[in-house]
Design an enzyme around this catalytic site. Structure first.
Site, mmCIF file in Angstrom:
data_model
loop_
_atom_site.group_PDB
_atom_site.id
_atom_site.type_symbol
_atom_site.label_atom_id
_atom_site.label_comp_id
_atom_site.label_asym_id
_atom_site.label_seq_id
_atom_site.Cartn_x
_atom_site.Cartn_y
_atom_site.Cartn_z
ATOM 1 N N HIS A 26 -36.901 2.519 -1.075
ATOM 2 C CA HIS A 26 -38.200 3.198 -1.070
ATOM 3 C C HIS A 26 -38.757 3.295 0.175
ATOM 4 O O HIS A 26 -39.046 4.592 0.737
ATOM 5 C CB HIS A 26 -39.276 2.289 -1.964
ATOM 6 C CG HIS A 26 -40.570 2.501 -1.787
ATOM 7 N ND1 HIS A 26 -41.151 3.787 -2.042
ATOM 8 C CD2 HIS A 26 -41.681 1.678 -1.137
ATOM 9 C CE1 HIS A 26 -42.302 3.709 -1.815
ATOM 10 N NE2 HIS A 26 -42.783 2.778 -1.265
ATOM 11 N N HIS A 49 -43.591 -0.314 6.183
ATOM 12 C CA HIS A 49 -44.792 -0.384 5.406
ATOM 13 C C HIS A 49 -44.928 -1.309 4.369
ATOM 14 O O HIS A 49 -46.243 -1.552 3.981
ATOM 15 C CB HIS A 49 -45.160 1.080 5.104
ATOM 16 C CG HIS A 49 -44.515 1.511 3.795
ATOM 17 N ND1 HIS A 49 -43.269 2.164 3.647
ATOM 18 C CD2 HIS A 49 -45.151 1.341 2.424
ATOM 19 C CE1 HIS A 49 -43.257 2.542 2.411
ATOM 20 N NE2 HIS A 49 -44.335 1.890 1.754
ATOM 21 N N GLU A 81 -46.988 -6.289 2.778
ATOM 22 C CA GLU A 81 -47.494 -6.101 1.439
ATOM 23 C C GLU A 81 -47.025 -6.951 0.264
ATOM 24 O O GLU A 81 -47.444 -7.739 -0.321
ATOM 25 C CB GLU A 81 -47.933 -4.813 0.923
ATOM 26 C CG GLU A 81 -48.830 -4.428 0.039
ATOM 27 C CD GLU A 81 -49.167 -2.884 -0.074
ATOM 28 O OE1 GLU A 81 -48.822 -2.283 0.831
ATOM 29 O OE2 GLU A 81 -49.259 -2.638 -1.347
ATOM 30 N N ASP A 82 -45.718 -6.775 0.433
ATOM 31 C CA ASP A 82 -44.779 -7.267 -0.830
ATOM 32 C C ASP A 82 -43.694 -8.524 -0.101
ATOM 33 O O ASP A 82 -43.647 -9.386 -0.973
ATOM 34 C CB ASP A 82 -43.480 -6.100 -1.002
ATOM 35 C CG ASP A 82 -44.317 -4.937 -1.833
ATOM 36 O OD1 ASP A 82 -45.357 -4.930 -2.188
ATOM 37 O OD2 ASP A 82 -43.424 -4.128 -1.980
ATOM 38 N N ASP A 140 -45.226 7.817 1.256
ATOM 39 C CA ASP A 140 -45.146 6.629 0.380
ATOM 40 C C ASP A 140 -45.299 6.804 -1.192
ATOM 41 O O ASP A 140 -44.714 6.891 -2.094
ATOM 42 C CB ASP A 140 -46.017 5.512 0.846
ATOM 43 C CG ASP A 140 -46.167 4.388 -0.251
ATOM 44 O OD1 ASP A 140 -45.238 3.840 -0.455
ATOM 45 O OD2 ASP A 140 -47.433 4.049 -0.575
ATOM 46 N N ASP A 144 -45.847 36.842 -7.973
ATOM 47 C CA ASP A 144 -45.554 35.939 -6.784
ATOM 48 C C ASP A 144 -44.694 34.846 -7.371
ATOM 49 O O ASP A 144 -44.544 33.798 -6.557
ATOM 50 C CB ASP A 144 -46.475 35.637 -5.776
ATOM 51 C CG ASP A 144 -47.413 34.627 -6.338
ATOM 52 O OD1 ASP A 144 -47.641 34.670 -7.635
ATOM 53 O OD2 ASP A 144 -48.274 34.039 -5.516
HETATM 54 MN MN MN Z 1 -44.643 1.612 -0.515
#
Ligand code: MN
Length: 487
Positions: free
Chosen positions: A46, A70, A74-75, A136, A259
């Site tokens: 990811h 990133h 958080e994780d 993300d 188009d």
């Molecule tokens: Mn993420």
């Protein structure tokens, strides 16, 4: 799965860039080692995919490193100070900006607004945080099928209502199109099926039709002495097709959409754009009313191209877009094209060196002035006004000034400072002198010259677009005309 997937996407990475990206990759890989995505993939996929998207935009190595990192705070509860110690202030700042944006979940209108506010506060500090969040989101949307059903819709809605408009606002057409297409089946499953059904076999048929047209076209362009060009076809994004279907003149009939696949000719310079347009019209009849010159007058988000629709071989109605390489990059990458740095840390295009977005500071001020308890209104205002029809201009130093469509150099001057506005005497746009009432375009670099004892003229009130400028002009004129006021 290796860091080379990222490095290989960069045009001219320095040794330093490679080192910092590799270090961030190793750190993230270790931090997420015991973690898996709901798809069953190792988690590192990811951040790697997120960083690849950032690398495709040719953003700087620090932003790529921050994209890799990133999710570690958080994780994995890695503390910010560890990131700071290992990677320095700037990367730690970007990572914490991205983390903060992810803290609030989007469940109802009330929280949507709150989330938006946070997002903007982060934007105010650094636009690169937004790029990472968009990248993300792109990967999370690509893997949305692995998420529990009840969450899918919420995430897709948020993508359609918040993220895609932001991408559009920043002029990143490719991101907007992809995000919308990814969200489409989750929000409108029936309509999605219908559009897919209508398209069955259509692309193949159209591609086939275009082979001959493309061949004839290339031959003729070369015959006219232009050799540096390419002809590709672009397929219209599904969601944008769905939106087009709803226009009354289309009448839900795919035959009315010309188009579906367009030919796109990329040439060296503007002169060649017009030459090629002439060559095409010499070969095939254009449809009246379908010739659009977005080079002379660009779209509000900065998009530039020539468009024409012709009766090509066997009467097949075909749209052709003509643009320069630079216009093409800007159409795909939007403001990121202005943001891209070379390895020597010099900007690749224009004179933009300062990644700070001063325009968002104005927004934050404006936001503060909105009374408490009007959150729903606030969201509506953002949706309607903020995302649409804005232009970004730059000061010679590279600060970004955000203005509504139709704004002039007068608005620009007042957006910098009321004193600059009041004493403005001349303006230079992209190094050329222009009148102060010139309407500004996305990406213009604007320099305001001032003169002592100048005062704003009454005419400026007509020429200014922003309420800020109008207010300042009125008050400056009042100061100069004490007698009138006394009457
Ligand atoms: Mn993420």
């Amino acid at each position: 799965m290796s860091v080379n997937e990222i490095i290989n996407l960069l045009k001219n990475p320095s040794q330093n860039d490679i080192e910092i990206i590799t270090k961030a990759f190793e750190f993230a890989k270790e931090a997420h080692e015991d973690q898996k995505r709901l798809s069953g993939d190792p988690f590192i996929i990811h951040p790697l995919e997120t960083a690849k998207t950032i690398a495709k935009l040719q953003l700087d190595a620090k932003t790529i490193a921050a994209a890799l990192l990133h999710d570690v705070c958080e994780d994995k509860n890695v503390e910010e100070k560890i990131i700071r110690k290992k990677f320095g202030e700037e990367i730690a700042f970007l990572v914490s900006g991205v983390t903060k944006l992810g803290e609030i979940k989007y469940k109802d209108a009330e929280l949507k607004t709150e989330n938006l506010r946070k997002m903007f506060l982060a934007m105010a500090k650094d636009i690169r945080v937004i790029f990472i969040r968009l990248a993300d989101r792109m990967h999370n949307m690509q893997t949305l099928q692995f998420i529990p059903k009840e969450k899918q819709r919420r995430i897709a809605e948020e993508t359609l209502e918040i993220y895609a408009p932001i991408a559009n606002r920043l002029g990143i057409g490719e991101f907007k199109g992809q995000l919308q297409d990814l969200a489409f089946p989750y929000i409108y499953p029936e309509e999605y099926k219908k559009v897919k059904e209508m398209l069955k076999g259509r692309y193949e048929q159209k591609e086939h039709e275009l082979i001959k047209t493309k061949y004839e076209l290339e031959k003729e362009i070369k015959k006219n002495g232009i050799n540096d060009f390419s002809v590709d076809s672009r397929i219209k994004h599904l969601y944008s097709l769905f939106q087009k279907f709803q226009r009354p003149e289309i009448n839900m009939d795919i035959e009315n959409i010309y188009d579906l696949i367009a030919l796109r000719i990329i040439v060296k310079n503007v002169e060649d754009c017009y030459k090629v347009l002439g060559i095409i019209h010499n070969m095939w009849k254009p449809l009246p009313g379908k010739i659009k010159d977005y080079i002379a007058t660009s779209k509000p988000n900065g998009y530039q191209s020539l468009h024409t629709t012709i009766f090509a071989i066997d009467g097949a109605i075909t749209e052709i877009q003509i643009r320069t390489k630079k216009m093409h990059e800007e159409a795909e990458y939007g403001i990121a094209a202005h943001w891209a740095y070379t390895e020597s840390n010099k900007p690749r295009t224009g004179g933009v060196v300062n990644p700070r977005m001063s325009w968002v500071n104005q927004l934050v001020d404006w936001q503060k002035s909105i009374a408490q308890g009007q959150t729903q209104d606030f969201l509506e205002t953002l949706k309607l006004d903020f995302f649409k029809d804005r232009v970004f201009c730059f000061t010679p130093k590279g600060d970004v000034i955000d203005l509504p469509e139709g704004a002039t150099a007068i608005d620009f001057a007042y957006a910098i400072h009321s004193d600059i506005g009041n004493s403005a005497s001349a303006a230079k746009v992209n190094n050329k002198f222009v009148s102060l009432d010139t309407i500004l375009k996305n990406g213009d670099i604007v320099e305001i010259q001032t003169q002592k004892n100048k005062k704003p003229s009454a005419e400026w009130l007509e020429r200014a677009k922003t309420s800020l400028a109008k207010k300042q002009i009125r008050s400056a004129r009042r100061e100069h005309e004490p007698f009138k006021r006394a009457v």
